[in-house]
Scaffold this motif. Structure first.
Motif, PDB file in Angstrom:
ATOM      1  N   GLY A 451       0.810  -1.209   0.000  1.00  0.00           N
ATOM      2  CA  GLY A 451       0.000   0.000   0.000  1.00  0.00           C
ATOM      3  C   GLY A 451       0.843   1.258   0.000  1.00  0.00           C
ATOM      4  N   LEU A 452       0.155   2.364  -0.227  1.00  0.00           N
ATOM      5  CA  LEU A 452       0.803   3.668  -0.231  1.00  0.00           C
ATOM      6  C   LEU A 452       0.362   4.485   0.976  1.00  0.00           C
ATOM      7  N   LEU A 453       1.326   5.161   1.584  1.00  0.00           N
ATOM      8  CA  LEU A 453       1.059   6.107   2.674  1.00  0.00           C
ATOM      9  C   LEU A 453       1.716   7.439   2.349  1.00  0.00           C
ATOM     10  N   VAL A 454       1.188   8.499   2.904  1.00  0.00           N
ATOM     11  CA  VAL A 454       1.789   9.823   2.760  1.00  0.00           C
ATOM     12  C   VAL A 454       2.523  10.146   4.060  1.00  0.00           C
ATOM     13  N   ALA A 455       3.814  10.423   3.958  1.00  0.00           N
ATOM     14  CA  ALA A 455       4.620  10.701   5.144  1.00  0.00           C
ATOM     15  C   ALA A 455       4.142  11.979   5.815  1.00  0.00           C
ATOM     16  N   ALA A 513      -9.003   9.212  -2.076  1.00  0.00           N
ATOM     17  CA  ALA A 513      -8.214   9.099  -3.311  1.00  0.00           C
ATOM     18  C   ALA A 513      -9.066   9.467  -4.521  1.00  0.00           C
ATOM     19  N   ASP A 514      -8.470  10.146  -5.495  1.00  0.00           N
ATOM     20  CA  ASP A 514      -9.175  10.512  -6.714  1.00  0.00           C
ATOM     21  C   ASP A 514      -9.363   9.295  -7.615  1.00  0.00           C
ATOM     22  N   ASP A 543      -6.835   4.594   6.007  1.00  0.00           N
ATOM     23  CA  ASP A 543      -5.416   4.565   6.368  1.00  0.00           C
ATOM     24  C   ASP A 543      -4.509   4.632   5.137  1.00  0.00           C
ATOM     25  N   PHE A 544      -4.791   3.844   4.101  1.00  0.00           N
ATOM     26  CA  PHE A 544      -3.976   3.809   2.894  1.00  0.00           C
ATOM     27  C   PHE A 544      -4.741   4.447   1.725  1.00  0.00           C
ATOM     28  N   PRO A 545      -4.193   5.476   1.073  1.00  0.00           N
ATOM     29  CA  PRO A 545      -4.851   6.030  -0.114  1.00  0.00           C
ATOM     30  C   PRO A 545      -5.010   4.994  -1.227  1.00  0.00           C
ATOM     31  N   LEU A 546      -4.107   4.018  -1.259  1.00  0.00           N
ATOM     32  CA  LEU A 546      -4.185   2.973  -2.279  1.00  0.00           C
ATOM     33  C   LEU A 546      -3.623   1.682  -1.697  1.00  0.00           C
TER      34      LEU A 546
END
Length: 551
Positions: A451-455, A513-514, A543-546
């Motif tokens: 998954g992806l997270l934003v720091a 997310a878009d 939690d995870f955008p993707l």
């Protein structure tokens, strides 16, 4: 005195007692409908009450403290949980018993003592009787009436003495129910709902200090399994009619007293066994639990829509219950898959794939929550998909408890929602249960997820230093890449995961997310990996955008 800690013990003792007696109570259930689920419904309702109490105190980050402070809040939590989680006629009535306690404790001035307990039982009786459109003697209402009268006549200053008098009177009243109702006399049994209430009252006396082995018990039913025969299964319904085939229940809000009164009348015109009970909010503006037996399910739900906002609608066909009478009456279906999810969109995906769902959006479920959900599936064989490594221990404990009660439960230790969806994708009820579990476990194990997270802050990772706003690719709990934005991070992460091969990429978009994020990813993968199928869903996770899965 009665305090929050005692209410908690009472709930635990009640659930334990109902669990021990569940099969016996289900087996003698011939009134108002011989569907063999009174014990199960009362157990699930009491568990829902206890779950709400534990959830409330977990949210407040405090233990159940002794003393009267917090007692009213604890009683209100029990009543709320029972109202929301009430199952069947018996569960609705039990919810009103707990509401009676909550209201009496809430109105108490000073210590919650024997006088408050007398008031609570009296209030419980009045609310329960008002909940039933056509009350009859020889039912749980008669047992509750005897308990309330005995409590009112007991002049002791000790709550334990008052509770013991109520339980003893309830036991005597329960014995009398066989001769009060023709349906019970024909089957040779006592009233199942009354038996369940006696278990709850006995649990109160035990919580107040009396040893459980001293509890008064009704005589053994003259017949058990034979009570589930054809004669019992064709017994009259509460209104004297066997014309109705479905039980419909739903929660209702956004209404008022006038519209609830109209709803009762409307439901009385389309069915019987009508019970509409609320939480006591001023003007009827709070939450209501609605119950009816009918043939026209749509008409019952439409009446709810006219009265307010119905939700959590459940429908049960009595023929399905009767068909289960030859075996364990707790189970109305052979197989089920139970999946824990934390977002509404994923929950919908799981339901569309045939799973029952445990909603973990607000808080992670504990073993008790999962045990109640397992029982609520009413399936003989259940596959449980926790979807989070932190929940696997809770899932195993819940499964162990379910197995002790006779339900077959297998936990597939999925570590993500995508592994759960992969397992659901190969689920096949036509296969033998063991073979199906193997196929589901293999599908889950064959799904790699990341998954992806934003720091949010500067940090040192395994792949370098990240700054606030950087996008981090997370796999197996470790940062495996740092990207400038979500779109680039999605492409890099997908390409990295496909270096080990794969046939299907599933992307779940987070709540914020878009849509373009998924579209750009799909376009790139179809160009660079034409051999791979790509599907994109709105997962709704916060939690995870993707989240990506590769099979």
């Amino acid at each position: 005195m009665i305090d929050a800690a005692l209410l908690s013990r009472w709930t635990v003792e009640s659930a334990a007692g109902l669990e021990r007696r569940c099969a016996e109570i289900d087996d003698i259930n011939v009134f108002p409908v011989a569907d063999g689920d009174t014990g199960t419904n009362m157990l699930l309702t009491m568990r829902a009450a206890g779950d709400e109490l534990r959830r409330r105190y977990r949210e407040d980050s405090g233990p159940l403290a002794p003393g009267s402070p917090g007692c009213a809040e604890a009683a209100a939590a029990l009543a709320r949980g029972a109202l929301v989680g009430a199952r069947g006629n018996s569960g609705v009535i039990l919810s009103q018993v707990l509401r009676g306690f909550a209201e009496a404790i809430g109105e108490a001035q000073g210590a919650v003592d024997a006088g408050v307990l007398r008031a609570a039982l009296g209030r419980a009786h009045r609310l329960a009787r008002a909940a039933v459109a056509r009350p009859r003697e020889g039912t749980v209402l008669s047992v509750l009436s005897a308990a309330a009268s005995a409590a009112a006549s007991d002049g002791s200053d000790l709550p334990a003495d008052v509770a013991a008098s109520a339980a003893s009177a309830a036991a005597e009243a329960l014995r009398a129910t066989t001769s009060q109702l023709p349906e019970l006399a024909r089957a040779g049994v006592v009233d199942a709902g009354g038996y369940g209430l006696l278990v709850v009252l006995d649990a109160l006396v035990t919580a107040l200090g009396r040893p459980a082995e001293q509890a008064p018990s009704p005589p053994p039913p003259p017949r058990t399994r034979t009570a589930r025969g054809a004669e019992a299964l064709t017994t009259d319904r509460e209104s004297g009619s066997d014309r109705f085939s479905y039980e419909v229940m739903f929660l209702l809000d956004g209404t008022d007293d006038a519209r609830v009164t109209a709803l009762r009348a409307e439901l009385g015109a389309v069915g019987d066994s009508v019970a509409v009970v609320g939480d006591g909010a001023p003007g009827g503006t709070g939450l209501w639990n609605v119950h009816v037996h009918c043939n026209d399910v749509g008409a019952a739900v439409e009446a709810g829509i006219e009265a307010g906002r119905p939700h959590r609608v459940t429908v049960m066909r009595f023929a399905d219950q009767a068909g289960a009478a030859a075996g364990d009456t707790r189970f109305t279906r052979d197989r089920a898959v139970l999946m824990v999810v934390a977002a509404p969109e994923v929950a919908e995906l799981a339901r569309e794939s045939g799973a029952d769902v445990v909603d973990a959006a607000d808080s992670a479920p504990h073993a008790d929550d999962l045990a109640a959900a397992l029982a609520g599936t009413r399936a003989r064989h259940v596959v449980l998909l926790p979807g989070d490594p932190d929940l696997t221990g809770h899932a195993e404990r819940a499964a162990s408890a379910a197995r002790r009660s006779g339900q077959e439960v297998v936990v597939i230790p999925t570590s993500s929602v995508l592994q759960g969806l992969s397992a659901l994708a190969v689920h096949d009820v036509a296969r033998r249960p063991g073979d199906d579990v193997v196929a589901m476990a293999e599908a889950a194990a064959g799904t790699r997820t990341a998954g992806l997270l934003v720091a949010e802050s500067e940090a040192l990772t395994w792949v370098g230093r990240c700054s606030p706003g950087d996008v981090l690719g997370i796999s197996d709990g470790e940062v495996v890449l740092i990207a400038p934005d979500l779109s680039v991070g999605a492409l890099w992460l997908a390409h990295r995961m496909l270096t080990a091969g794969g046939e299907l990429v599933t992307a779940l978009l987070g709540a914020e997310a878009d849509v373009e994020l998924g579209e750009h990813l799909a376009e790139d993968l179809r160009r660079t990996h034409p051999e791979v199928d790509v599907v994109v869903y709105r997962g709704g996770q916060i939690d995870f955008p993707l989240v990506l899965g590769v099979e």
